[in-house]
Design a protein around this motif. Structure first.
Motif, mmCIF file in Angstrom:
data_model
loop_
_atom_site.group_PDB
_atom_site.id
_atom_site.type_symbol
_atom_site.label_atom_id
_atom_site.label_comp_id
_atom_site.label_asym_id
_atom_site.label_seq_id
_atom_site.Cartn_x
_atom_site.Cartn_y
_atom_site.Cartn_z
ATOM 1 N N ASP A 95 -52.364 12.378 101.187
ATOM 2 C CA ASP A 95 -51.475 11.588 100.341
ATOM 3 C C ASP A 95 -50.384 10.922 101.196
ATOM 4 O OD1 ASP A 95 -49.493 13.486 100.863
ATOM 5 O OD2 ASP A 95 -49.681 14.474 98.926
ATOM 6 N N SER A 96 -49.471 10.223 100.547
ATOM 7 C CA SER A 96 -48.457 9.458 101.279
ATOM 8 C C SER A 96 -47.459 10.347 102.007
ATOM 9 C CB SER A 96 -47.717 8.531 100.311
ATOM 10 O OG SER A 96 -47.115 9.278 99.256
ATOM 11 N N TYR A 97 -47.472 11.665 101.717
ATOM 12 C CA TYR A 97 -46.586 12.605 102.415
ATOM 13 C C TYR A 97 -47.304 13.313 103.557
ATOM 14 C CZ TYR A 97 -43.681 11.906 98.278
ATOM 15 O OH TYR A 97 -42.932 11.345 97.270
ATOM 16 N N GLY A 98 -48.536 12.919 103.824
ATOM 17 C CA GLY A 98 -49.293 13.537 104.904
ATOM 18 C C GLY A 98 -49.923 14.853 104.536
ATOM 19 N N LYS A 99 -50.020 15.146 103.240
ATOM 20 C CA LYS A 99 -50.619 16.400 102.780
ATOM 21 C C LYS A 99 -52.085 16.176 102.429
ATOM 22 C CE LYS A 99 -46.485 18.345 102.639
ATOM 23 N NZ LYS A 99 -46.054 19.384 103.598
ATOM 24 N N PRO A 119 -49.900 21.390 106.051
ATOM 25 C CA PRO A 119 -50.922 20.352 105.880
ATOM 26 C C PRO A 119 -51.500 20.195 104.481
ATOM 27 C CG PRO A 119 -51.888 22.305 106.864
ATOM 28 C CD PRO A 119 -50.420 22.581 106.726
ATOM 29 N N VAL A 120 -51.261 21.154 103.576
ATOM 30 C CA VAL A 120 -51.966 21.139 102.295
ATOM 31 C C VAL A 120 -51.009 20.841 101.156
ATOM 32 C CG1 VAL A 120 -53.392 22.479 100.693
ATOM 33 C CG2 VAL A 120 -53.681 22.757 103.160
ATOM 34 N N LYS A 121 -51.468 20.051 100.214
ATOM 35 C CA LYS A 121 -50.682 19.711 99.038
ATOM 36 C C LYS A 121 -50.329 20.977 98.260
ATOM 37 C CE LYS A 121 -50.815 16.623 95.025
ATOM 38 N NZ LYS A 121 -51.641 15.629 94.289
ATOM 39 N N GLY A 122 -49.097 21.050 97.743
ATOM 40 C CA GLY A 122 -48.640 22.208 96.984
ATOM 41 C C GLY A 122 -47.399 22.813 97.615
ATOM 42 N N THR A 123 -46.821 23.806 96.932
ATOM 43 C CA THR A 123 -45.650 24.515 97.439
ATOM 44 C C THR A 123 -45.987 25.985 97.608
ATOM 45 O OG1 THR A 123 -44.789 25.087 95.238
ATOM 46 C CG2 THR A 123 -44.214 22.906 96.130
ATOM 47 N N GLU A 124 -45.047 26.759 98.123
ATOM 48 C CA GLU A 124 -45.289 28.189 98.270
ATOM 49 C C GLU A 124 -45.458 28.866 96.924
ATOM 50 O OE1 GLU A 124 -42.422 30.198 100.607
ATOM 51 O OE2 GLU A 124 -42.827 29.077 102.450
ATOM 52 N N ASN A 125 -44.848 28.318 95.883
ATOM 53 C CA ASN A 125 -44.887 28.956 94.569
ATOM 54 C C ASN A 125 -45.986 28.429 93.656
ATOM 55 O OD1 ASN A 125 -42.614 30.601 95.109
ATOM 56 N ND2 ASN A 125 -41.250 28.889 94.652
ATOM 57 N N VAL A 126 -46.430 27.200 93.883
ATOM 58 C CA VAL A 126 -47.461 26.607 93.027
ATOM 59 C C VAL A 126 -48.456 25.842 93.892
ATOM 60 C CG1 VAL A 126 -47.976 25.052 91.119
ATOM 61 C CG2 VAL A 126 -45.844 26.355 91.099
#
Length: 371
Positions: free
Chosen positions: A297-301, A56-63
């Motif tokens: 955002d537009s990706y659902g994050k 659900p949250v914007k970002g990746t596992e690394n950043v």
């Protein structure tokens, strides 16, 4: 019904620990009140289809990272005595390539009437129905008007603290001394710059963030299970307003409560939930003006949460009344920030420069991180 209440209370209570409220209608990603409209079935279906509850949250596992800013005022009145605490803070967090960086700036002011502590202890004993026959000794702290400011940094290994506290009276210094804290030797009034090597913060912070993500996923999953008719019935039942602002870049959702919300929750609890009913027997909510905004955002994050609130409540039991007021705002942007770390050359270890916190050795560092 209970799952819906859990979701609402999670939004109103868990998220307010950011530490508090503040949907800034004038500034959240540029929206104003005019951009929002009452949610209908079509806009609700768009929200449900867009939100990614699994990640659900914007970002990746690394950043990933974010910036939290808040402004809070708390008032606490017991009988004729009162205390006020005000704070502002900005916290930046960046996790990048397995390294964690933090930067915190904040200040606070705590004021309390003379004998406030006496009144508070007596009232707590009364609320808990504990007799005061033993006359517990309460230290005389006098009037309180303490101001503090602090900057704290974490560079994936060491913790640095730059702080200053003023307004501590001689009597209060003596009370600190009784528990082994020498305020003057610490140099708080002049300012301290401490460094702590190998501070074990990373795993705790990462675990906390992961737990928050998991909780958010569960909450969004419950929301997505609700059909529009059921949602509308619940919102009406508890007098909660829900608005949406649709953009090409995503969607924004706003929830609003009022004093009527608290009254309706209390009425529902009196009829359906024994534990909540007992809580409301002594708890009165005089004001519950809270709004919470979620931006996806537009990706659902989820990329931003903004909150604002003004809450006034009181507890009355055994002819004892305690008033509590909380007001303030907060904004959490979930975009990984760049963090500028200062030079730490003049930071010393606790115990150096004659302060009273022990003695260690170590090295300093400085640098800049980028999201």
């Amino acid at each position: 019904m209970k799952k819906f209440l859990i979701f609402i209370f999670a939004a109103l209570i868990a998220l307010t620990a950011m530490p508090l409220f503040g949907c800034n209608e004038q500034a959240m990603n540029g929206e104003t009140d005019a951009d929002y409209r009452a949610v209908d079935e079509q806009s609700y279906q768009k929200i449900v289809s867009l939100i990614d509850e699994n990640s659900p949250v914007k970002g990746t596992e690394n950043v990933f990272g974010g910036i939290l800013s808040s402004d809070l005022e708390l008032t606490f009145k017991v009988g004729e005595k009162s205390m006020t605490a005000m704070e502002t803070e900005t916290l930046k967090l960046l996790f990048s390539n397995d390294k964690l960086y933090l930067a915190l700036t904040g200040n606070a002011n705590v004021k309390a009437d003379d004998k406030f502590l006496d009144e508070t202890v007596s009232s707590i004993f009364s609320l808990m129905e504990i007799p005061l026959d033993e006359n517990p000794e309460i230290p005389d702290i006098g009037m309180v008007n303490v101001m503090g400011e602090a900057n704290a940094y974490y560079d994936d290994e060491n913790l640095y603290l730059d702080a200053k506290v003023t307004g501590i009276t001689e009597n209060q210094k003596d009370l600190f001394g009784n528990v082994g804290i020498d305020v003057d030797k610490m140099g708080l009034a002049e300012g301290i710059k401490y460094k702590f090597e190998n501070a074990q913060l990373k795993s705790e912070v990462i675990n906390l963030i992961q737990n928050m993500k998991d909780g958010l996923s569960r909450g969004l999953s419950e929301l997505k299970k609700l059909d529009y008719t059921t949602l509308k019935d619940y919102l009406t039942l508890f007098d909660i307003k829900m608005y949406v602002a649709e953009k090409e870049t995503g969607v924004k959702v706003k929830l609003e409560t009022s004093t009527a919300t608290a009254a309706k929750i209390k009425a529902w609890a009196n009829e359906h939930d024994e534990n909540m009913r007992q809580t409301f027997e002594s708890l009165n909510v005089d004001k519950l003006d809270v709004n919470i905004c979620f931006s996806f955002d537009s990706y659902g994050k989820l990329d931003e949460i903004s909150m604002r609130g003004d809450i006034k409540s009181n507890v009355i039991k055994n002819q004892t009344k305690i008033d509590l007021g909380i007001s303030g705002s907060a904004n959490l942007s979930l975009t990984a920030p760049a963090i500028q770390l200062p030079s730490f050359e003049d930071f010393t270890f606790p115990g150096e420069n004659g302060n009273s916190m022990g003695n260690t050795d170590g090295n300093s560092s400085s640098g800049t991180t980028n999201g």
